[in-house]
Scaffold this motif. Structure first.
Motif, PDB file in Angstrom:
ATOM      1  N   ALA A  80       0.838  -1.203   0.000  1.00  0.00           N
ATOM      2  CA  ALA A  80       0.000   0.000   0.000  1.00  0.00           C
ATOM      3  C   ALA A  80       0.877   1.258   0.000  1.00  0.00           C
ATOM      4  CB  ALA A  80      -0.935   0.006   1.205  1.00  0.00           C
ATOM      5  N   GLU A  81       1.936   1.252   0.792  1.00  0.00           N
ATOM      6  CA  GLU A  81       2.844   2.399   0.818  1.00  0.00           C
ATOM      7  C   GLU A  81       3.514   2.585  -0.536  1.00  0.00           C
ATOM      8  OE1 GLU A  81       5.494   1.694   4.074  1.00  0.00           O
ATOM      9  OE2 GLU A  81       3.986   2.198   5.591  1.00  0.00           O
ATOM     10  N   LEU A  82       3.908   1.469  -1.144  1.00  0.00           N
ATOM     11  CA  LEU A  82       4.534   1.540  -2.462  1.00  0.00           C
ATOM     12  C   LEU A  82       3.553   2.102  -3.484  1.00  0.00           C
ATOM     13  CD1 LEU A  82       7.002   0.865  -4.218  1.00  0.00           C
ATOM     14  CD2 LEU A  82       6.008  -1.394  -4.578  1.00  0.00           C
ATOM     15  N   GLN A  83       2.306   1.623  -3.455  1.00  0.00           N
ATOM     16  CA  GLN A  83       1.297   2.132  -4.380  1.00  0.00           C
ATOM     17  C   GLN A  83       1.024   3.613  -4.108  1.00  0.00           C
ATOM     18  OE1 GLN A  83      -2.021  -0.469  -3.797  1.00  0.00           O
ATOM     19  NE2 GLN A  83      -1.158  -2.118  -5.051  1.00  0.00           N
ATOM     20  N   ALA A  84       0.962   3.984  -2.837  1.00  0.00           N
ATOM     21  CA  ALA A  84       0.725   5.389  -2.496  1.00  0.00           C
ATOM     22  C   ALA A  84       1.879   6.262  -2.993  1.00  0.00           C
ATOM     23  CB  ALA A  84       0.545   5.551  -0.990  1.00  0.00           C
ATOM     24  N   ARG A  85       3.114   5.783  -2.796  1.00  0.00           N
ATOM     25  CA  ARG A  85       4.265   6.549  -3.307  1.00  0.00           C
ATOM     26  C   ARG A  85       4.204   6.678  -4.822  1.00  0.00           C
ATOM     27  NH1 ARG A  85       7.224   3.736   0.775  1.00  0.00           N
ATOM     28  NH2 ARG A  85       7.905   2.202  -0.742  1.00  0.00           N
ATOM     29  N   GLU A  86       3.804   5.588  -5.501  1.00  0.00           N
ATOM     30  CA  GLU A  86       3.708   5.618  -6.956  1.00  0.00           C
ATOM     31  C   GLU A  86       2.621   6.594  -7.398  1.00  0.00           C
ATOM     32  OE1 GLU A  86       4.525   4.802 -10.899  1.00  0.00           O
ATOM     33  OE2 GLU A  86       5.685   4.313  -9.120  1.00  0.00           O
ATOM     34  N   ARG A  87       1.446   6.561  -6.740  1.00  0.00           N
ATOM     35  CA  ARG A  87       0.370   7.500  -7.073  1.00  0.00           C
ATOM     36  C   ARG A  87       0.806   8.935  -6.801  1.00  0.00           C
ATOM     37  NH1 ARG A  87      -2.968   3.478  -4.593  1.00  0.00           N
ATOM     38  NH2 ARG A  87      -2.938   4.684  -2.687  1.00  0.00           N
ATOM     39  N   GLU A  88       1.522   9.140  -5.689  1.00  0.00           N
ATOM     40  CA  GLU A  88       1.998  10.483  -5.369  1.00  0.00           C
ATOM     41  C   GLU A  88       2.998  10.958  -6.417  1.00  0.00           C
ATOM     42  OE1 GLU A  88       4.222  12.895  -1.758  1.00  0.00           O
ATOM     43  OE2 GLU A  88       3.679  10.797  -1.478  1.00  0.00           O
ATOM     44  N   ARG A  89       3.906  10.066  -6.847  1.00  0.00           N
ATOM     45  CA  ARG A  89       4.889  10.419  -7.869  1.00  0.00           C
ATOM     46  C   ARG A  89       4.182  10.793  -9.171  1.00  0.00           C
ATOM     47  NH1 ARG A  89       6.781   8.370 -12.166  1.00  0.00           N
ATOM     48  NH2 ARG A  89       5.772   6.358 -11.873  1.00  0.00           N
ATOM     49  N   GLU A  90       3.179   9.977  -9.557  1.00  0.00           N
ATOM     50  CA  GLU A  90       2.427  10.273 -10.778  1.00  0.00           C
ATOM     51  C   GLU A  90       1.697  11.608 -10.654  1.00  0.00           C
ATOM     52  OE1 GLU A  90      -0.093   6.906 -11.332  1.00  0.00           O
ATOM     53  OE2 GLU A  90       1.546   5.608 -12.018  1.00  0.00           O
ATOM     54  N   ALA A  91       1.100  11.858  -9.493  1.00  0.00           N
ATOM     55  CA  ALA A  91       0.389  13.121  -9.286  1.00  0.00           C
ATOM     56  C   ALA A  91       1.359  14.294  -9.365  1.00  0.00           C
ATOM     57  CB  ALA A  91      -0.327  13.109  -7.936  1.00  0.00           C
ATOM     58  N   ARG A  92       2.544  14.134  -8.772  1.00  0.00           N
ATOM     59  CA  ARG A  92       3.550  15.211  -8.846  1.00  0.00           C
ATOM     60  C   ARG A  92       3.982  15.450 -10.294  1.00  0.00           C
ATOM     61  NH1 ARG A  92       5.003  16.897  -3.885  1.00  0.00           N
ATOM     62  NH2 ARG A  92       4.733  15.443  -2.161  1.00  0.00           N
ATOM     63  N   GLU A  93       4.106  14.349 -11.065  1.00  0.00           N
ATOM     64  CA  GLU A  93       4.460  14.507 -12.478  1.00  0.00           C
ATOM     65  C   GLU A  93       3.356  15.266 -13.215  1.00  0.00           C
ATOM     66  OE1 GLU A  93       5.191  10.604 -14.020  1.00  0.00           O
ATOM     67  OE2 GLU A  93       7.138  10.420 -13.024  1.00  0.00           O
ATOM     68  N   ARG A  94       2.083  14.910 -12.937  1.00  0.00           N
ATOM     69  CA  ARG A  94       0.974  15.613 -13.574  1.00  0.00           C
ATOM     70  C   ARG A  94       0.951  17.078 -13.150  1.00  0.00           C
ATOM     71  NH1 ARG A  94      -1.887  10.883 -12.171  1.00  0.00           N
ATOM     72  NH2 ARG A  94      -2.996  12.005 -10.558  1.00  0.00           N
TER      73      ARG A  94
END
Length: 182
Positions: A80-94
């Protein structure tokens, strides 16, 4: 007195004989009771030992299950933390892309204002009040916005020769501010 001594002696001998016969029986009974008590205690001890083994086996199984649950929870939390970090990274990229687009939009808007200061954000000449439209008068689109909706005009006073229209007209002081873009 001799006879009394003989009677006492006979009674003592009888007590000794009775004691000699009764004491071994009591010892045997006592030994038997002791042996039965020992066997009962041993059986009880074996039962306790058996229960202890069963309890230890259950405890080991429960411990293994609990450890497995803890490990599963830790794995799920890590995923879950890994997925959250990935979603956060994608959101930061957007967000970065959106910031780039915003900066590009601002540059283009500034360039457009440099080239023609009379244009509004929708690409049409800016409205002015008192019936003046920066010198631009297009009869085909007069009173209609770019999306085809009727456009509200703000006149100081209606012209005397003006034909009745469905478009609302407002006094310069009484116009609704919410419908005007600055």
């Amino acid at each position: 007195m001799k006879s009394l001594l003989i009677v006492v002696l006979v009674i003592v001998v009888l007590f000794v004989l009775i004691a000699a016969l009764v004491l071994p029986r009591q010892r045997r009974r006592s030994a038997e009771r002791s042996r039965l008590e020992t066997e009962r205690k041993q059986a009880e001890a074996r039962e306790h030992l058996s229960n202890a083994r069963e309890s230890a086996t259950r405890a080991d199984m429960e411990r293994a299950t609990a450890q497995e649950q803890v490990a599963r929870a830790e794995r799920e939390r890590a995923e879950a933390e890994l997925q959250a970090r990935e979603r956060e990274r994608e959101a930061r990229e957007r967000l970065a892309v959106a910031d780039e687009h915003t900066a590009e939009s601002e540059k283009l808007r500034a360039r457009a204002v440099e080239l023609d200061p009379t244009l509004s954000d929708d690409g049409q000449p800016q409205e002015t009040y008192n019936g003046v439209n920066n010198g631009v008068n297009n009869a085909a689109t007069d009173g209609v916005t770019q999306s085809g909706q009727p456009q509200e005009t703000y006149n100081a006073a209606p012209a005397a020769d003006a034909a009745p229209t469905t478009q609302p007209t407002y006094d310069a002081e009484a116009r609704p501010e919410a419908t005007h873009r600055a």
